[in-house]
Design an enzyme around this catalytic site. Sequence first.
Site, PDB file in Angstrom:
ATOM      1  N   TYR A  66      17.879  17.795  52.410  1.00  0.00           N
ATOM      2  CA  TYR A  66      18.236  19.119  53.083  1.00  0.00           C
ATOM      3  C   TYR A  66      18.282  19.975  51.874  1.00  0.00           C
ATOM      4  CZ  TYR A  66      21.454  23.056  54.339  1.00  0.00           C
ATOM      5  OH  TYR A  66      21.930  24.276  54.555  1.00  0.00           O
ATOM      6  N   SER A  85      20.203  28.510  50.210  1.00  0.00           N
ATOM      7  CA  SER A  85      21.698  27.555  50.257  1.00  0.00           C
ATOM      8  C   SER A  85      22.011  27.526  48.827  1.00  0.00           C
ATOM      9  CB  SER A  85      21.580  26.381  50.904  1.00  0.00           C
ATOM     10  OG  SER A  85      22.715  25.508  50.663  1.00  0.00           O
TER      11      SER A  85
END
Length: 316
Positions: free
Chosen positions: A181, A156
Amino acid sequence: MRSTSSTPPWDVHRLPRADGGVFLVTGGNAGIGYFVAEQLSATGAAVVLGSRSPAKAEAAMASIRARVAGARVRAVRMDLADLSSLETTVEALGVERLDAVVLNAGVALDHPPRRATADGHELMFGTNHLGHFALTQRLMPLLSAAPTARIVTMGSFAAKSERLDLDDLQSRKDYRPKRTYGRSKLAQMYFGVELDRRLRVAGSRVVSVVAHPGGALDSLTPSRPPLHVRTPGARLKAAPAALVVQGKDAGAWPAVRAVLDPAVRGGSLWGPSFFGLRGEPRGEPVWSHLADTSIAARLWVASCGLTGLDLDAVLA
Ligand SMILES: NC(=O)c1ccc[n+]([C@@H]2O[C@H](COP(=O)([O-])OP(=O)(O)OC[C@H]3O[C@@H](n4cnc5c(N)ncnc54)[C@H](OP(=O)(O)O)[C@@H]3O)[C@@H](O)[C@H]2O)c1
């Protein structure tokens, strides 16, 4: 000087055939994973969706079959938040070899409280990183049985600005969901790069590649009813965002290229061409913090300890 290469440019709408190949996509029942599975199915390969919900997997398979004539798609039950279940998942694959796995499934929480997996690990680190670490360990014999297999880890852009806290991998001391995250995705990306280094040392034919989808919004994603329905209102509202980010169909492109393009090398990073946020999939330099081998090695050792699995033992 002009390139004399005769290799045609990568075209996301004209993928090379992969008849006879077998690909597994974790979280293939929804979002980016669904589109990775749909696009890979169009190459003639057999595609297996890893999904924790049989009903969602059924809907995803029906959608792929409706769009790809002759699609060879099926599903296995997979819960990455329950490490002890993954051995059964891999047995249920019922294949003798695997040509690629896309480690795509992911969970992202926006708000406290801190939550835990069945094994007691922080939910995002435990699912996104440890779940895929353990799955890879179980899959390695099948990947090693293929002539040249690929492990594609979905990272990501959110991990670019994060750094790992190796003394608090489980965010016990200070839990901030967005940061946790981002760190879980960074852990996955360290894993993808370190895995390739170790595969090379072990003399394996399997390669590990990292991809990331840029920014991929449901509101910019074409409908795939009943999985996902985009209303005209949502489409209109999201139009300005399309200048910077993209839909999940396009978010799938870097991972699909990482699976299929013969030019992709182990240890490389693939993402969208426009500031890493949207556009055609292309290779990009491995981010400088990801190249820190000492952090990657410490994370590897910690991951073996937390999963109780010796991944090094099955790499050769
Ligand atoms: N969208 C973005 O902009 C973006 C940006 C950067 C990176 N990513 C990464 O891209 C990947 C896909 O994201 P997405 O936007 O497509 O997310 P999504 O639409 O929320 O889909 C996530 C998928 O992961 C599955 N999953 C979650 N927990 C699981 C578990 N314990 N076991 C098995 N499967 C599980 C979900 O299954 P259920 O349907 O059962 O929930 C679903 O299939 C993720 O790794 C994410 O971190 C996304």
